[in-house]
Write a protein that holds these residues in place. Structure first.
Motif, short mmCIF file in Angstrom:
data_model
loop_
_atom_site.label_atom_id
_atom_site.label_comp_id
_atom_site.label_asym_id
_atom_site.label_seq_id
_atom_site.Cartn_x
_atom_site.Cartn_y
_atom_site.Cartn_z
N LEU A 154 0.85 -1.18 0.00
CA LEU A 154 0.00 0.00 0.00
C LEU A 154 0.89 1.23 0.00
N VAL A 155 0.44 2.28 -0.66
CA VAL A 155 1.14 3.55 -0.68
C VAL A 155 0.11 4.61 -0.29
N ILE A 156 0.45 5.44 0.68
CA ILE A 156 -0.46 6.49 1.14
C ILE A 156 0.08 7.84 0.70
N GLU A 157 -0.79 8.65 0.11
CA GLU A 157 -0.48 10.05 -0.21
C GLU A 157 -1.27 10.91 0.77
N ILE A 158 -0.58 11.83 1.43
CA ILE A 158 -1.21 12.64 2.48
C ILE A 158 -1.09 14.12 2.14
N GLN A 159 -2.18 14.84 2.36
CA GLN A 159 -2.19 16.29 2.27
C GLN A 159 -2.47 16.80 3.68
N GLY A 160 -1.59 17.64 4.22
CA GLY A 160 -1.75 18.13 5.59
C GLY A 160 -2.81 19.20 5.71
N SER A 161 -3.39 19.29 6.90
CA SER A 161 -4.36 20.35 7.17
C SER A 161 -3.66 21.60 7.70
N ARG A 162 -2.42 21.42 8.19
CA ARG A 162 -1.60 22.55 8.64
C ARG A 162 -0.13 22.14 8.50
N ILE A 163 0.73 23.10 8.54
CA ILE A 163 2.16 22.83 8.41
C ILE A 163 2.66 22.30 9.75
N THR A 164 3.26 21.10 9.68
CA THR A 164 3.73 20.45 10.90
C THR A 164 4.68 19.32 10.54
N ALA A 165 5.36 18.81 11.55
CA ALA A 165 6.22 17.63 11.38
C ALA A 165 6.05 16.76 12.62
N ASP A 166 6.01 15.47 12.42
CA ASP A 166 5.80 14.55 13.53
C ASP A 166 6.05 13.12 13.05
N LYS A 167 6.04 12.20 13.95
CA LYS A 167 6.08 10.77 13.64
C LYS A 167 4.85 10.18 14.29
N ILE A 168 3.90 9.73 13.45
CA ILE A 168 2.61 9.25 13.95
C ILE A 168 2.53 7.73 13.83
N THR A 169 2.14 7.09 14.92
CA THR A 169 1.90 5.65 14.93
C THR A 169 0.41 5.44 14.78
N MET A 170 0.05 4.59 13.82
CA MET A 170 -1.37 4.35 13.55
C MET A 170 -1.59 2.88 13.24
N LYS A 171 -2.84 2.48 13.36
CA LYS A 171 -3.23 1.11 13.05
C LYS A 171 -4.06 1.15 11.77
N LEU A 172 -3.62 0.40 10.78
CA LEU A 172 -4.29 0.33 9.48
C LEU A 172 -5.14 -0.93 9.44
N ASN A 173 -6.42 -0.78 9.12
CA ASN A 173 -7.36 -1.91 9.04
C ASN A 173 -7.95 -1.95 7.64
N THR A 174 -7.80 -3.07 6.94
CA THR A 174 -8.37 -3.19 5.60
C THR A 174 -9.13 -4.50 5.49
N GLY A 175 -10.00 -4.55 4.52
CA GLY A 175 -10.70 -5.77 4.18
C GLY A 175 -10.85 -5.85 2.67
N PHE A 176 -10.52 -6.98 2.10
CA PHE A 176 -10.66 -7.19 0.66
C PHE A 176 -11.71 -8.26 0.42
N LYS A 177 -12.67 -7.97 -0.43
CA LYS A 177 -13.72 -8.93 -0.78
C LYS A 177 -13.22 -9.77 -1.95
N VAL A 178 -13.19 -11.09 -1.75
CA VAL A 178 -12.63 -12.01 -2.75
C VAL A 178 -13.75 -12.90 -3.28
N LYS A 179 -13.81 -13.01 -4.61
CA LYS A 179 -14.75 -13.93 -5.25
C LYS A 179 -13.94 -14.97 -6.02
N VAL A 180 -14.34 -16.23 -5.85
CA VAL A 180 -13.66 -17.35 -6.50
C VAL A 180 -14.71 -18.12 -7.28
N GLN A 181 -14.30 -18.67 -8.42
CA GLN A 181 -15.21 -19.42 -9.27
C GLN A 181 -14.51 -20.64 -9.83
N LEU A 182 -15.25 -21.73 -10.01
CA LEU A 182 -14.67 -22.94 -10.61
C LEU A 182 -14.21 -22.67 -12.02
#
Length: 182
Positions: A154-182
């Motif tokens: 995954l690649v994240i592009e971020i646009q800030g709401s204000r000028i700042t610098a920091d190191k942020i720890t976050m939890k990323l949660n995703t779900g992918f819907k998979v379909k399989v067929q014979l």
């Protein structure tokens, strides 16, 4: 006579299309299922402009979809893959070095990347004001070809709401819907 043959042709075409849909639905023996991916990551965040986007380093997912499919039914494999779509994506705030929260991110776009494939936009979030959670809107992109390998990022592009610098720890949660067929 021409109208009659044209009408008969249209009716036949509708019938054949309906039959194909019925056959395809019968072949979907394995119901679609969710493949979750969760990770905690630390992202260096520097916003020197509130009008441009900054990319984060790649976030390796390395989802082995073949193994996930076989967990659900050993008769199926990656070769039976019909479609893969992002169904959900959110980011939860965990901590930061300087006290900034997720409201420093005004807009964000998330792309999926795989070897020999162009990055594809899979989710967006605009005008974020929530400091603790950022919920993304998935696109309708079918990302099947990005999961034929287990080397996907995954690649994240971020646009800030204000000028700042920091190191942020976050939890990323995703779900992918998979379909399989014979």
């Amino acid at each position: 006579m021409k109208k009659l043959s044209l009408l008969a042709g249209l009716v036949l075409m509708l019938f054949l299309t309906s039959c194909r849909d019925i056959v395809n639905s019968v072949l979907d023996v394995l119901p679609s299922f969710e493949v979750p991916f969760t990770t905690q990551l630390e992202i260096p965040f520097a916003s020197v402009s509130t009008t441009s986007y900054t990319k984060t380093p790649d976030i390796p997912m390395n989802i082995d979809l073949d193994a996930k499919i076989k967990e659900n039914d050993p008769r199926f494999s990656i070769n039976n893959l019909k479609s893969v779509q992002l169904s959900s994506l959110s980011i939860d705030y965990v901590s930061s070095s300087l006290g900034n929260k997720l409201d420093v991110i005004k807009n964000a776009r998330i792309y999926l990347k795989a070897p020999n494939k162009e990055e594809i936009l899979i989710a967006t979030s605009y005008n974020n004001t929530n400091p603790d959670t950022k919920v993304f809107t998935p696109t309708d992109a079918d990302v099947l070809e990005y999961f034929r390998t287990n080397q996907n990022d995954l690649v994240i592009e971020i646009q800030g709401s204000r000028i700042t610098a920091d190191k942020i720890t976050m939890k990323l949660n995703t779900g992918f819907k998979v379909k399989v067929q014979l």
